[in-house]
Scaffold this motif. Structure first.
Motif, PDB file in Angstrom:
ATOM      1  N   LEU A 141      -8.101   2.746 -29.472  1.00  0.00           N
ATOM      2  CA  LEU A 141      -8.005   3.831 -28.398  1.00  0.00           C
ATOM      3  C   LEU A 141      -7.878   5.152 -28.933  1.00  0.00           C
ATOM      4  O   LEU A 141      -8.825   5.966 -28.539  1.00  0.00           O
ATOM      5  CB  LEU A 141      -6.590   3.891 -27.763  1.00  0.00           C
ATOM      6  N   PHE A 142      -7.395   5.588 -30.078  1.00  0.00           N
ATOM      7  CA  PHE A 142      -7.754   6.870 -30.784  1.00  0.00           C
ATOM      8  C   PHE A 142      -9.141   7.049 -31.410  1.00  0.00           C
ATOM      9  O   PHE A 142      -9.666   8.217 -31.133  1.00  0.00           O
ATOM     10  CB  PHE A 142      -6.658   6.952 -32.016  1.00  0.00           C
ATOM     11  N   GLN A 143      -9.764   5.888 -31.699  1.00  0.00           N
ATOM     12  CA  GLN A 143     -11.292   6.316 -32.198  1.00  0.00           C
ATOM     13  C   GLN A 143     -12.053   6.519 -31.086  1.00  0.00           C
ATOM     14  O   GLN A 143     -12.917   7.603 -30.942  1.00  0.00           O
ATOM     15  CB  GLN A 143     -11.557   4.933 -33.020  1.00  0.00           C
ATOM     16  N   LEU A 144     -11.905   5.754 -30.011  1.00  0.00           N
ATOM     17  CA  LEU A 144     -12.552   6.025 -28.743  1.00  0.00           C
ATOM     18  C   LEU A 144     -12.489   7.560 -28.146  1.00  0.00           C
ATOM     19  O   LEU A 144     -13.574   8.077 -28.068  1.00  0.00           O
ATOM     20  CB  LEU A 144     -12.326   5.046 -27.745  1.00  0.00           C
ATOM     21  N   LEU A 145     -11.346   7.994 -28.241  1.00  0.00           N
ATOM     22  CA  LEU A 145     -11.010   9.310 -27.709  1.00  0.00           C
ATOM     23  C   LEU A 145     -11.433  10.219 -28.606  1.00  0.00           C
ATOM     24  O   LEU A 145     -12.154  11.389 -28.154  1.00  0.00           O
ATOM     25  CB  LEU A 145      -9.493   9.421 -27.345  1.00  0.00           C
ATOM     26  N   SER A 146     -11.348   9.975 -29.833  1.00  0.00           N
ATOM     27  CA  SER A 146     -11.660  10.909 -30.787  1.00  0.00           C
ATOM     28  C   SER A 146     -13.056  11.311 -30.609  1.00  0.00           C
ATOM     29  O   SER A 146     -13.671  12.508 -30.880  1.00  0.00           O
ATOM     30  CB  SER A 146     -11.444  10.757 -32.388  1.00  0.00           C
ATOM     31  N   ASN A 147     -13.850  10.159 -30.727  1.00  0.00           N
ATOM     32  CA  ASN A 147     -15.231  10.424 -30.436  1.00  0.00           C
ATOM     33  C   ASN A 147     -15.853  10.956 -29.250  1.00  0.00           C
ATOM     34  O   ASN A 147     -16.674  11.796 -29.196  1.00  0.00           O
ATOM     35  CB  ASN A 147     -16.106   8.871 -30.459  1.00  0.00           C
ATOM     36  N   ILE A 148     -15.100  10.814 -27.924  1.00  0.00           N
ATOM     37  CA  ILE A 148     -15.418  11.348 -26.858  1.00  0.00           C
ATOM     38  C   ILE A 148     -15.058  12.661 -26.570  1.00  0.00           C
ATOM     39  O   ILE A 148     -15.802  13.529 -26.043  1.00  0.00           O
ATOM     40  CB  ILE A 148     -14.923  10.476 -25.629  1.00  0.00           C
ATOM     41  N   LEU A 149     -13.876  13.178 -27.305  1.00  0.00           N
ATOM     42  CA  LEU A 149     -13.433  14.406 -27.365  1.00  0.00           C
ATOM     43  C   LEU A 149     -13.869  15.357 -28.430  1.00  0.00           C
ATOM     44  O   LEU A 149     -13.723  16.493 -28.583  1.00  0.00           O
ATOM     45  CB  LEU A 149     -11.895  14.416 -27.352  1.00  0.00           C
ATOM     46  N   ALA A 150     -14.877  15.004 -29.472  1.00  0.00           N
ATOM     47  CA  ALA A 150     -15.151  15.668 -30.693  1.00  0.00           C
ATOM     48  C   ALA A 150     -15.903  16.775 -30.005  1.00  0.00           C
ATOM     49  O   ALA A 150     -16.062  17.943 -31.009  1.00  0.00           O
ATOM     50  CB  ALA A 150     -16.137  14.674 -31.423  1.00  0.00           C
ATOM     51  N   PRO A 151     -16.915  16.671 -29.244  1.00  0.00           N
ATOM     52  CA  PRO A 151     -17.458  18.005 -28.947  1.00  0.00           C
ATOM     53  C   PRO A 151     -16.664  19.182 -28.476  1.00  0.00           C
ATOM     54  O   PRO A 151     -17.150  20.470 -28.523  1.00  0.00           O
ATOM     55  CB  PRO A 151     -18.346  17.573 -27.641  1.00  0.00           C
ATOM     56  N   TYR A 152     -15.347  19.056 -28.294  1.00  0.00           N
ATOM     57  CA  TYR A 152     -14.538  20.172 -27.802  1.00  0.00           C
ATOM     58  C   TYR A 152     -13.506  20.777 -29.269  1.00  0.00           C
ATOM     59  O   TYR A 152     -12.416  20.673 -28.871  1.00  0.00           O
ATOM     60  CB  TYR A 152     -13.738  19.589 -26.681  1.00  0.00           C
ATOM     61  N   GLY A 153     -14.213  20.976 -30.217  1.00  0.00           N
ATOM     62  CA  GLY A 153     -13.320  21.579 -31.176  1.00  0.00           C
ATOM     63  C   GLY A 153     -13.154  20.609 -32.224  1.00  0.00           C
ATOM     64  O   GLY A 153     -12.857  19.537 -32.185  1.00  0.00           O
ATOM     65  N   LYS A 154     -12.967  21.291 -33.533  1.00  0.00           N
ATOM     66  CA  LYS A 154     -12.333  20.328 -34.520  1.00  0.00           C
ATOM     67  C   LYS A 154     -11.456  21.221 -35.349  1.00  0.00           C
ATOM     68  O   LYS A 154     -11.350  22.551 -35.298  1.00  0.00           O
ATOM     69  CB  LYS A 154     -13.239  19.747 -35.283  1.00  0.00           C
TER      70      LYS A 154
END
Length: 343
Positions: A213-226
């Motif tokens: 679940l964390f990997q999925l969300l990390s990929n999807i939310l990656a465009p919004y800052g790091k």
């Protein structure tokens, strides 16, 4: 051999040829995948081939002698008199698409071709029907239409997200090169997030190893800052997702992120999204909490449009209960689903 014998022999050969032709035609009718049925002008079934048995579920013994209305749903009974009237006037009905009912009560989509049957004098004495099951073709057409609508929706959303990314990058950029680097980095992250959901358009399963679940969300939310500029955080327990369920779950998370980027906390530089997972032996619960979003945000926008239809379908397929609440800080979304639905 006398002339009488020759005439007798010719007659016998003609009769044998006619018999062979009739037997050959009967074999074609019996082996057809389509339902081939004949009926009287009063609508009584007179012949019923194997194709009709497969499509409608009635054997020939059950069907012959009964009215053709046994396969017509109650709300379509008015079609039969209209068809018979056209047949009696000598017309042929080509590729008439309608719905019929099987013996088990299930409805099927069919295409009908109906022709008059005439006797030796040319008088119309009945009708022949060829019915083709087009249920699968109709389902495929509906699936294609749904995918086209989804593609249209996703493309519109993509432009909205890119516009949001440009706005956010421009606010923090000092030089044109900073802006270019920030834009490229965010767009590449967005592309990686979209790769997760692309198999849904091709009807393929995801071939990569199961993600968490964390990997999925990390990929999807990656465009919004790091790093220190990241606008989102993940808390709680992580769990692997079954490969067959990745696409549906990724589409749902992508929909939540897109709505946040268009209307909510991810549409402004100071906005944040905190996501917390709580996992029990039977249930997975996710809390999506937005904060510091637009002051004039409209709560209804976050659940409008085709995205909500897609969300409902995915929620139904994965047995997810979704609840939204607008708090003073921003939008709060609670997702609860059976653990077995995605593991």
């Amino acid at each position: 051999m006398g002339s009488g014998d020759r005439e007798t022999q010719a007659t016998a050969e003609a009769a044998r040829a006619a018999y062979d032709a009739a037997a050959f035609l009967a074999a074609i009718v019996e082996s057809s995948d389509d339902a081939i049925v004949s009926k009287s002008l009063s609508g009584i079934i007179t012949t019923w081939n194997k194709g009709a048995e497969r499509i409608f579920g009635y054997t020939a013994e059950e069907a012959v002698g009964r009215p053709i209305t046994i396969v017509i749903p109650a709300d379509r009974l008015n079609e039969e008199p209209a068809i018979l009237a056209r047949i009696q006037s000598g017309e042929r009905v080509d590729h008439f698409e309608t719905v019929r009912r099987r013996k088990d009560g299930n409805l099927i989509d069919i295409s009908l071709t109906i022709s008059p049957i005439r006797d030796d004098s040319g008088k119309i004495i009945g009708a022949s029907k060829i019915a083709r099951d087009i249920s699968e073709r109709r389902r495929e057409a509906e699936h294609r239409e749904m995918l086209l609508r989804e593609m249209h929706h996703r493309v519109k959303n993509l432009f909205a997200v890119v516009a949001s990314i440009i706005t956010l990058a421009a606010r923090s950029a000092v030089t044109p090169s900073d802006l270019a680097f920030s834009m490229m980095d965010r767009l590449m992250s967005l592309a990686r997030a979209h790769e997760i959901t692309l198999p849904s358009f091709a009807g393929q399963s995801v071939e990569d190893p199961p993600a968490t679940l964390f990997q999925l969300l990390s990929n999807i939310l990656a465009p919004y800052g790091k790093d220190e500029l990241r606008q989102w955080t993940l808390h709680g327990e992580d769990i692997q997702v079954n490969r067959a369920k990745i696409t549906n779950l990724a589409l749902l998370f992508h929909e939540l992120a897109t709505n946040a980027a268009k209307y909510g906390a991810l549409s402004v530089g100071d906005g944040t999204v905190d996501i917390t997972f709580a996992i029990s032996p039977d249930t997975i619960e996710l809390i999506w909490l937005e904060a510091h979003g637009p002051i004039d945000a409209d709560p209804s926008q976050a659940s409008s449009g085709f995205g909500s239809i897609l969300e409902q379908r995915i929620a139904q397929s994965l047995e997810i209960d979704i609840q939204r609440m607008w708090t003073p800080r921003g939008l709060s979304i609670r997702l609860s689903l059976p653990r077995l639905a995605i593991t």
